[in-house]
Design an enzyme around this catalytic site. Structure first.
Site, PDB file in Angstrom:
ATOM      1  N   CYS A 176      33.107  37.527  43.158  1.00 24.98           N
ATOM      2  CA  CYS A 176      34.521  37.931  43.223  1.00 24.98           C
ATOM      3  C   CYS A 176      34.672  39.449  43.293  1.00 24.98           C
ATOM      4  O   CYS A 176      34.075  40.158  42.491  1.00 24.98           O
ATOM      5  CB  CYS A 176      35.242  37.383  41.985  1.00 24.98           C
ATOM      6  SG  CYS A 176      36.981  37.842  41.890  1.00 24.98           S
ATOM      7  N   HIS A 213      36.074  42.848  40.729  1.00 27.12           N
ATOM      8  CA  HIS A 213      35.534  42.087  39.598  1.00 27.12           C
ATOM      9  C   HIS A 213      34.010  42.209  39.562  1.00 27.12           C
ATOM     10  O   HIS A 213      33.403  42.322  38.498  1.00 27.12           O
ATOM     11  CB  HIS A 213      35.972  40.618  39.764  1.00 27.12           C
ATOM     12  CG  HIS A 213      35.852  39.782  38.544  1.00 27.12           C
ATOM     13  ND1 HIS A 213      36.346  38.509  38.485  1.00 27.12           N
ATOM     14  CD2 HIS A 213      35.277  40.024  37.336  1.00 27.12           C
ATOM     15  CE1 HIS A 213      36.082  38.003  37.272  1.00 27.12           C
ATOM     16  NE2 HIS A 213      35.437  38.899  36.573  1.00 27.12           N
ATOM     17  N   HIS A 232      40.442  40.773  42.993  1.00 25.62           N
ATOM     18  CA  HIS A 232      39.854  39.445  42.818  1.00 25.62           C
ATOM     19  C   HIS A 232      40.120  38.610  44.052  1.00 25.62           C
ATOM     20  O   HIS A 232      40.962  38.944  44.880  1.00 25.62           O
ATOM     21  CB  HIS A 232      40.507  38.726  41.629  1.00 25.62           C
ATOM     22  CG  HIS A 232      40.329  39.430  40.333  1.00 25.62           C
ATOM     23  ND1 HIS A 232      39.283  39.155  39.490  1.00 25.62           N
ATOM     24  CD2 HIS A 232      41.065  40.406  39.742  1.00 25.62           C
ATOM     25  CE1 HIS A 232      39.386  39.934  38.414  1.00 25.62           C
ATOM     26  NE2 HIS A 232      40.453  40.705  38.547  1.00 25.62           N
ATOM     27  N   TYR A 253      46.578  37.097  36.879  1.00 23.16           N
ATOM     28  CA  TYR A 253      46.730  38.232  37.801  1.00 23.16           C
ATOM     29  C   TYR A 253      48.164  38.771  37.818  1.00 23.16           C
ATOM     30  O   TYR A 253      49.108  38.033  37.580  1.00 23.16           O
ATOM     31  CB  TYR A 253      46.385  37.800  39.234  1.00 23.16           C
ATOM     32  CG  TYR A 253      45.103  37.026  39.384  1.00 23.16           C
ATOM     33  CD1 TYR A 253      43.866  37.613  39.098  1.00 23.16           C
ATOM     34  CD2 TYR A 253      45.108  35.707  39.838  1.00 23.16           C
ATOM     35  CE1 TYR A 253      42.685  36.900  39.252  1.00 23.16           C
ATOM     36  CE2 TYR A 253      43.927  34.982  39.988  1.00 23.16           C
ATOM     37  CZ  TYR A 253      42.722  35.583  39.695  1.00 23.16           C
ATOM     38  OH  TYR A 253      41.555  34.874  39.848  1.00 23.16           O
ATOM     39  N   LYS A 271      29.254  38.631  39.394  1.00 22.06           N
ATOM     40  CA  LYS A 271      30.004  37.608  40.115  1.00 22.06           C
ATOM     41  C   LYS A 271      30.179  38.041  41.552  1.00 22.06           C
ATOM     42  O   LYS A 271      30.092  39.223  41.859  1.00 22.06           O
ATOM     43  CB  LYS A 271      31.410  37.462  39.498  1.00 22.06           C
ATOM     44  CG  LYS A 271      31.425  36.853  38.109  1.00 22.06           C
ATOM     45  CD  LYS A 271      32.837  36.846  37.578  1.00 22.06           C
ATOM     46  CE  LYS A 271      32.905  36.150  36.230  1.00 22.06           C
ATOM     47  NZ  LYS A 271      33.477  34.830  36.261  1.00 22.06           N
TER      48      LYS A 271
HETATM   49 ZN    ZN Z   1      37.731  37.825  39.744  1.00 22.51          ZN
END
Ligand code: ZN
Length: 151
Positions: free
Chosen positions: A139, A131, A17, A53, A137
């Site tokens: 990310c 991700h 991420h 995380y 996304k």
């Molecule tokens: Zn992420």
């Protein structure tokens, strides 16, 4: 092998991420303070019990722990069982197909590869994904299988 939660899910996957922060975000502050700030976003603003995380990597390559690896993370909906989430600081307004170097430092490239290798030494990791492999996304702001193809 690393196991997570009461159900003891074996950790077989790492998911990368980004923090979606500008390169200069909290520059000069200790990494522990940056981790505390991300923890505050997740706990106070999202209502989670801890930072989502397991690891955070600073712009200079420094690595700090987040949530314990033996606890389920909160970083990819539907993929938090048996996965470890690593967050790279930076990535503000990054796109899913950006080159790693556009948004992150060489020190971060070195550290993330080292951290992945270190986790592989402690658990049977079958996949390292981003991700953006699981959700529409940006990310982490690069394609993991492109950026990490040599390792
Ligand atoms: Zn992420």
């Amino acid at each position: 092998m690393i196991y997570q939660g009461k159900a003891r899910y074996p950790v077989t996957e790492i998911i990368l991420h980004c923090a979606d922060t500008r390169p200069e975000w909290m520059a000069g502050r200790p990494l522990a303070e940056k981790v505390a700030e991300i923890r505050r976003w997740h706990v106070q603003e999202r209502g989670w019990r801890d930072i989502g995380y397991h690891w955070v990597i600073d712009r200079d390559g420094a690595v700090a722990p987040g949530r314990r690896e033996t606890e389920l993370g909160a970083h990819v909906e539907g993929h938090n069982r048996g996965t470890i989430g690593i967050c790279l600081l930076g990535g503000y307004s990054a796109k899913a197909d950006d080159l790693f170097e556009k948004n992150f430092s060489g020190a971060q490239a070195f550290s993330v590869k080292l951290l992945i290798a270190e986790i592989k030494g402690r658990s049977t990791i079958l996949k390292v994904f981003g991700h953006n492999d699981y959700a529409p996304k940006a990310c982490p702001g690069f394609r993991v299988r492109v950026a990490l193809k040599d390792g």
